[in-house]
Design a protein around this motif. Structure first.
Motif, PDB file in Angstrom:
ATOM      1  N   LEU A 255      66.153  71.796 -20.067  1.00 54.72           N
ATOM      2  CA  LEU A 255      66.693  73.274 -20.203  1.00 54.72           C
ATOM      3  C   LEU A 255      67.800  73.602 -19.327  1.00 54.72           C
ATOM      4  O   LEU A 255      68.013  72.772 -18.462  1.00 54.72           O
ATOM      5  N   GLY A 256      68.547  74.620 -19.472  1.00 53.92           N
ATOM      6  CA  GLY A 256      69.650  74.720 -18.725  1.00 53.92           C
ATOM      7  C   GLY A 256      69.865  76.483 -18.491  1.00 53.92           C
ATOM      8  O   GLY A 256      68.826  77.043 -18.177  1.00 53.92           O
ATOM      9  N   PRO A 257      71.198  76.747 -18.247  1.00 51.29           N
ATOM     10  CA  PRO A 257      71.202  78.146 -17.829  1.00 51.29           C
ATOM     11  C   PRO A 257      71.015  79.438 -18.697  1.00 51.29           C
ATOM     12  O   PRO A 257      70.677  80.296 -18.473  1.00 51.29           O
ATOM     13  N   VAL A 258      70.891  78.961 -20.122  1.00 52.00           N
ATOM     14  CA  VAL A 258      70.209  80.083 -21.061  1.00 52.00           C
ATOM     15  C   VAL A 258      68.817  80.066 -21.184  1.00 52.00           C
ATOM     16  O   VAL A 258      68.211  79.427 -21.964  1.00 52.00           O
ATOM     17  N   VAL A 259      68.440  81.140 -20.359  1.00 56.86           N
ATOM     18  CA  VAL A 259      66.739  81.095 -20.132  1.00 56.86           C
ATOM     19  C   VAL A 259      66.252  81.858 -21.108  1.00 56.86           C
ATOM     20  O   VAL A 259      64.902  81.794 -21.355  1.00 56.86           O
ATOM     21  N   LEU A 273      71.904  77.597 -12.713  1.00 57.62           N
ATOM     22  CA  LEU A 273      70.920  76.627 -13.209  1.00 57.62           C
ATOM     23  C   LEU A 273      71.897  75.564 -14.024  1.00 57.62           C
ATOM     24  O   LEU A 273      72.893  75.905 -14.441  1.00 57.62           O
ATOM     25  N   ALA A 274      71.553  74.424 -14.194  1.00 53.91           N
ATOM     26  CA  ALA A 274      72.123  73.474 -15.069  1.00 53.91           C
ATOM     27  C   ALA A 274      70.882  72.467 -15.507  1.00 53.91           C
ATOM     28  O   ALA A 274      69.962  72.305 -14.762  1.00 53.91           O
ATOM     29  N   PRO A 275      71.329  71.637 -16.526  1.00 53.57           N
ATOM     30  CA  PRO A 275      69.995  70.691 -16.993  1.00 53.57           C
ATOM     31  C   PRO A 275      69.871  69.956 -16.087  1.00 53.57           C
ATOM     32  O   PRO A 275      70.795  69.030 -15.498  1.00 53.57           O
ATOM     33  N   LYS A 276      68.773  69.597 -15.871  1.00 59.65           N
ATOM     34  CA  LYS A 276      68.323  68.521 -14.580  1.00 59.65           C
ATOM     35  C   LYS A 276      67.433  67.268 -15.474  1.00 59.65           C
ATOM     36  O   LYS A 276      67.606  66.285 -15.299  1.00 59.65           O
TER      37      LYS A 276
END
Length: 872
Positions: A255-259, A273-276
């Protein structure tokens, strides 16, 4: 200037990448300013890898549109070049054109893709607002490929990336089809993005139409309960070997910034946020469905709009006015501390206190949120939703933003503008602008009714009444070819076409079985109109069986050939009840449309060579006319209901015996006079109003209706600030404010069907043969106008008609494109009054006389002509 061959197209498209047509068709235009310019013969060559695979040799024909390929079977994943030359009207061969090209896709809609499986990101539970997932694969190449193509689709919507770079500039891909029956894929050339060493292929995936909230009951998962991605990368190595890399269990997801991402509710983006954490993607299995290349314009950012005004109606609330009701998204450029949450709302109108009016959005939240990362200028563009709006509200900022903090990004299907209309009346010019903006906003993937509330459906009735106007404003040939496939996909087992396409009612309104008069009839009317405007017989042949089943359905479910209509009637007529229809009997509307589509089917059958069917449809049509007249028409030409729409249908669809037409026209005039010469028509009657009056000699009355600027009429919204077409004649009035909130769109194109009449009557351009091979030029000026001009880029080239009036003279300038002829009907009492280039028209070589509707006419070969005649 020497003859040139231009605008080479394959299947209406310029150099299409990824084409699934086994027999593609070719079109070209002739650029030749000589009078009489035309084509006697042509020669077409198609090549692959610099080897000619088909040479038509010389073909003695003037055909220059949709010429079918006739060579060996095409190979998939292959680039083909083609060129054309012609022999002109003097018998001289032209030079070869600059080559055009097309590249094939898979050419097999049911074949599995190499190395590819459907994948998705598993979620522990379905959240109220589902985030966009990242799906990616890293792979290694020993050398950069000679050629690379990415084939990609989704159940949902995706955004592709290669090595961190977004691929293409398309939005909401792959678009919307009826996912129960058919999917479309896109092809991207990614050769330049791949390098030797490690490479990453990634896609963001969101719900879209497939499983997001959709349909005016705002439920989700209409077609499925989770989005999924299918992609395969075809690599051609330096030695010509082919390697495939596709979606499978080796892909990772995060998952990333598009919540949150939803078409109705909007998008939430947390820039911190960024994909982790990456986990394995899950493979899904679906039933096999046809998977075909997307062969029409994609949704793109077509224009940008700057803020024209910035206000602060309440503390902390900032409202940006973009000056135009539009569809798409915004670009937000802002500086704010880390963690600042900006709420973005959208509206078409303002309340009296300057705050945004959102009640008409119904259940759609239509709200984006952006959480700042901080540390400098930030830019944000929502990409997994779209909005219909003129006004943008920002809240959550501690300081006043700059006017350039918000830019409007105009989204719609990428269609080529083909028509222009302008005249001396500024209100009519604004009406034309409103019609075009209404089309732009609602021709987003499918022809939607409205772009802003919890609906945005491909309503069939709206599309069929507007399609002639749509084809003047823009090239919509491939757009409607795709949409008629959606109609056929949604056809009920009974033969009834659905009321929306792609069909959504199967899930949200299951007792709606389609076949509604004027709505379900789009399945016959729209293919026919595309044939008329573009000369495309393939759209007729590929829809023929579905069209015939629709007629059979109507015959079977009629009572003595009187067709019931159970839903919409003359939708939103001004005297309509709250239920939605007025006084025009619904069975009259149903039977009128039954007659119309049966007459069309007789013509379609004849064109396609189905002789027996043509006779059968003609015989059925005659029986329907008899039934219509028995049930709905009195001996003095009065129609049941005595409404404007009833007379318009009877006259416009040729349902009456010739002897009754004058009486019916008189009764129509009486019905208009009863309303003080104002319209009282809805979605069914309004498109016929001015065309019928002009056809029967009352263009003066048609202009009177056009120029009415009070309620109800086309110029009433214009006078009150509209920049698009309204759903209701009274969507807003000065004395009552906003109309009925449950159904009150300010961007609803159906009433824009008047645009066709502006083109073909005020300016005077219409077709006498398919694709404007033969053109009618017949302007009908009005004393209130001093000039009017229209141009149309037809499949053969640009035709134009421009007239100017002085106290004594009308100057009329026309252009007839090469390889066509025109029938010109000057607005003069006699051809003896007409001069060309200030000389008697007989002095112009190549012109002959004819008649049209018992009026004197001139037959014009291609060229430019300047007529002068007395102003009477």
């Amino acid at each position: 200037m020497p003859l040139r061959l231009t605008d080479l197209r394959t299947e209406h498209l310029v150099n299409p990448l990824g084409l699934d047509e086994s027999i593609p068709r070719f079109s070209w235009k002739i650029a030749d300013s000589r009078n009489g310019a035309s084509q006697l013969a042509y020669q077409l060559e198609v090549s692959a890898h610099n080897v000619v695979v088909w040479d038509s040799r010389r073909i003695d024909a003037d055909t220059s549109i949709l010429v079918p390929y006739a060579g060996p079977a095409l190979k998939p994943h292959t680039r083909y070049d083609w060129r054309i030359r012609i022999w002109d009207h003097t018998g001289t061969a032209s030079a070869w054109s600059t080559p055009a090209w097309f590249e094939t896709g898979f050419l097999n809609a049911l074949a599995p893709w190499p190395a590819a499986e459907w994948i998705h990101r598993p979620l522990a539970a379905a959240p109220a607002d589902r985030p966009a997932a990242h799906l990616r694969k890293t792979f290694r190449l020993t050398a950069a490929p000679r050629e690379a193509r990415l084939y990609i689709t989704a159940r949902g919507i995706f955004e592709p990336h290669v090595n961190g770079q977004r691929i293409g500039n398309d939005h909401l891909t792959p678009g919307w089809t009826d996912y129960r029956h058919r999917l479309e894929y896109l092809t991207y050339d990614v050769t330049a993005q791949l390098t030797a060493g490690d490479n990453t292929l990634e896609a963001l995936l969101a719900d879209g139409w497939y499983c997001g909230f959709f349909g005016f009951k705002t439920q989700r998962n209409n077609y499925g309960d989770k989005p999924a991605l299918l992609a395969t990368l075809r690599l051609v190595e330096a030695d010509g070997s082919v390697r495939w890399i596709g979606t499978d269990a080796s892909w990772k997801t995060s998952l990333g910034p598009v919540v949150a991402a939803d078409l109705y509710n909007g998008e939430a983006f947390d820039a911190r946020l960024a994909p982790k954490t990456w986990q394995p993607a899950r493979v899904l299995a679906f039933p096999s469905l046809p998977l075909t290349a997307k062969a029409f314009g994609r949704v793109r950012t077509i224009e940008e709009l700057a803020t024209v005004a910035l206000t602060q109606p309440t503390k902390g609330t900032h409202v940006f006015d973009l000056g135009q009701n539009m569809v798409g998204n915004i670009r937000l450029r802002i500086r704010a501390p880390r963690g600042t949450k900006i709420t973005i709302r959208y509206a078409e109108m303002l309340q009296a206190d300057g705050t945004v009016y959102t009640a008409n959005l119904r259940g759609a939240r239509c709200t984006d949120t952006y959480i700042c990362r901080g540390g400098g200028l930030e830019t944000y563009e929502p990409r997994f939703t779209f909005h219909g709006f003129r006004y943008v509200e920002l809240t959550g900022l501690k300081t006043k933003p700059r006017p350039d903090a918000v830019t409007g990004l105009v989204w719609h299907t990428d269609m080529e503008s083909t028509g222009t209309f302008t005249c001396s009346d500024p209100l009519v010019n604004q009406l034309q602008s409103n019609i075009r903006w209404g089309q732009r906003g609602n021709f987003l993937e499918v022809p939607t009714d409205c772009p802003q509330r919890d609906e945005r459906l491909g309503w069939t009735g709206d599309a069929q009444v507007f399609i002639p106007t749509a084809a003047f404003n823009y090239d919509v040939a491939s757009f409607f070819r795709k949409w008629t496939r959606d109609l056929a996909d949604g056809q009920h087992p009974s033969g009834a076409f659905p009321d929306t396409a792609p069909d959504i009612f199967f899930n949200i309104w299951p007792d709606n079985t389609g076949g509604t008069a004027a709505w379900g009839d789009a399945g016959v009317i729209c293919p026919w109109t595309v044939y008329q405007k573009y000369g495309d017989t393939r759209i007729l042949s590929e829809n023929y069986s579905a069209m015939a089943r629709s007629v059979a359905f109507q015959e079977k479910t009629s009572a003595a050939l009187i067709r019931p209509d159970t839903h919409y009637g003359d939708w939103l007529a001004p005297d309509a009840s709250e239920a939605g229809w007025g006084a025009t009997p619904s069975d009259l509307i149903g039977t009128a449309y039954f007659a119309r589509i049966t007459a069309i089917m007789a013509d379609v059958a004849r064109i396609l060579g189905h002789t027996a069917d043509a006779k059968r449809f003609n015989a059925l049509h005659a029986k329907i006319l008899a039934a219509f007249n028995r049930r709905f028409v009195t001996p003095d030409g009065r129609l049941a209901g005595d409404t404007q729409t009833a007379y318009l249908l009877a006259l416009g669809f040729d349902l009456l015996p010739e002897k009754l037409r004058p009486a019916a026209l008189a009764n129509l005039e009486r019905a208009l006079k009863r309303r003080n010469d104002h319209l009282a028509t809805g979605f069914v009657g309004t498109p016929l109003l001015c065309p019928v009056l002009s056809r029967f000699g009352r263009t003066d009355l048609a202009y009177k209706l056009l120029f009415n600027d009070d309620y109800p009429g086309w110029l009433f919204p214009v006078k009150n600030g509209a920049t698009t077409m309204w759903e209701r004649w009274n969507s807003w009035t000065p004395n009552k404010g906003f109309g009925e909130v449950g159904m009150n769109s300010f961007n609803h194109y159906a009433y824009g069907a008047i645009g066709e009449w502006l083109y073909n009557t005020t300016a005077g351009i219409s077709e006498l043969a398919p694709a404007f091979k033969k053109i009618l030029l017949r302007p009908q000026p009005h004393d209130k106008l001093t000039h009017a001009t229209a141009t149309l880029d037809t499949p053969y080239g640009i035709v134009s008609s421009a007239w100017k009036r002085t106290a004594k003279t009308i100057t009329w300038t026309v252009v007839v494109p090469p390889n066509t002829t025109a029938l010109a009907v000057p607005p003069a009492a006699s051809l003896d009054e007409v001069r060309i280039a200030k000389k008697p028209w007989r002095d112009t070589v190549g012109i002959s006389t004819a008649t049209h509707d018992n009026l004197p006419a001139l037959v014009l070969p291609p060229g430019r002509y300047v007529f002068t005649l007395p102003a009477k």
